[in-house]
Design an enzyme around this catalytic site. Structure first.
Site, mmCIF file in Angstrom:
data_model
loop_
_atom_site.group_PDB
_atom_site.id
_atom_site.type_symbol
_atom_site.label_atom_id
_atom_site.label_comp_id
_atom_site.label_asym_id
_atom_site.label_seq_id
_atom_site.Cartn_x
_atom_site.Cartn_y
_atom_site.Cartn_z
ATOM 1 C CG ASN A 6 -1.834 1.077 1.489
ATOM 2 O OD1 ASN A 6 -1.925 1.611 0.835
ATOM 3 N ND2 ASN A 6 -2.497 1.422 2.393
ATOM 4 C CE LYS A 8 -0.370 3.177 4.440
ATOM 5 N NZ LYS A 8 -0.033 3.410 6.389
ATOM 6 C CG HIS A 88 -5.671 1.687 5.634
ATOM 7 N ND1 HIS A 88 -5.633 2.363 6.372
ATOM 8 C CD2 HIS A 88 -4.982 1.033 5.193
ATOM 9 C CE1 HIS A 88 -4.403 2.664 6.504
ATOM 10 N NE2 HIS A 88 -3.826 1.038 5.847
ATOM 11 C CD GLU A 157 -2.813 -2.400 7.357
ATOM 12 O OE1 GLU A 157 -1.888 -2.018 7.279
ATOM 13 O OE2 GLU A 157 -3.580 -1.361 7.668
ATOM 14 C CB SER A 193 5.540 -1.690 11.669
ATOM 15 O OG SER A 193 5.280 -0.690 12.226
#
Length: 229
Positions: A6, A8, A88, A157, A193
């Site tokens: 991703n 972003k 998300h 996540e 992470s």
């Protein structure tokens, strides 16, 4: 195993093309059973050749129309995009998408036959309240979501681990994933992470079917290190 990058709000159209050209060369020797997804910014969506799937980070739940700043089905269709991220935490928490809207978006793109990576996660205060509180919160993020949809992939996540450099412990990941898998039978990714230094221990967890990677996927060398770990 599933590996999803991703980007972003990172990479330009030119740098995305260079990244994907390099990625395509490196994926020539990837395991046939592995799947690779890349979610570039909307300005970089295009037709790309390679053993990977390009997806949209976001789109509005209409074909087209007066929705300033959004992209819709027409813009995705131009480049044959049939994969999308929904739910998300950055869309929920920063851009104000509540569960009702997220569920509406899910239903729309499900009706269009999209493969959906559906994201859930909890804040640190929820995690600190204990596993039961975590599960109540996570399951609330499935309200209005068809868990039987065959083209859905779920990505867990923990919000407190996204971009902080602090991943959840393998014990916490294993426990949460195992609890989630009691409620659906879809692939379940871990995100938060994820990086080359911890990819092996995360993908070794039985209930982890892959990873959704943010900052560590921005460099093609880093992302491919994880794919071939």
């Amino acid at each position: 195993m599933i590996f999803a990058a991703n980007f972003k709000m990172n990479h330009t159209r030119a740098s995305t093309k260079a990244y994907l050209d390099a990625l395509n060369q490196k994926l020539a020797s990837k395991r046939s059973e592995d799947r690779v997804f890349v979610f570039p910014p909307s300005t970089a969506l295009d037709h790309y050749d390679g053993d990977f799937t390009i997806g949209a980070q976001n789109a509005y739940l209409e074909k087209n129309g007066a929705f300033t700043g959004e992209i819709g089905l027409d813009q995705l269709d131009e480049f044959a995009i049939k994969t999308i991220l929904i739910g998300h935490s950055e869309r929920r928490d920063i851009l104000g998408e509540d569960q009702a809207f997220v569920a509406e978006k899910f239903s729309y793109f499900k009706s269009q036959g999209f493969e959906i990576i559906y994201c859930i996660g909890e804040a640190l205060e929820v995690r600190e309240a204990g596993e039961e509180a975590v599960m109540v919160h996570l399951l609330s993020q499935f309200e209005g979501i068809d868990l039987s949809y065959e083209k859905m992939i779920v990505a867990y996540e923990p919000i407190w681990a996204i971009g902080t450099g602090h991943s959840a412990t393998t014990e916490a990941i294993a426990s949460t994933h195992a609890a989630l898998k009691q409620h659906f039978d879809r692939p379940l990714l871990y995100g938060g992470s994820v990086k080359p230094a911890n990819i092996k221990e995360i993908t070794a967890i039985e209930s982890v079917d892959g990873v959704l990677v943010g900052s560590a996927s921005l460099e093609v060398e880093s992302f491919t290190q994880m794919i071939f770990a």
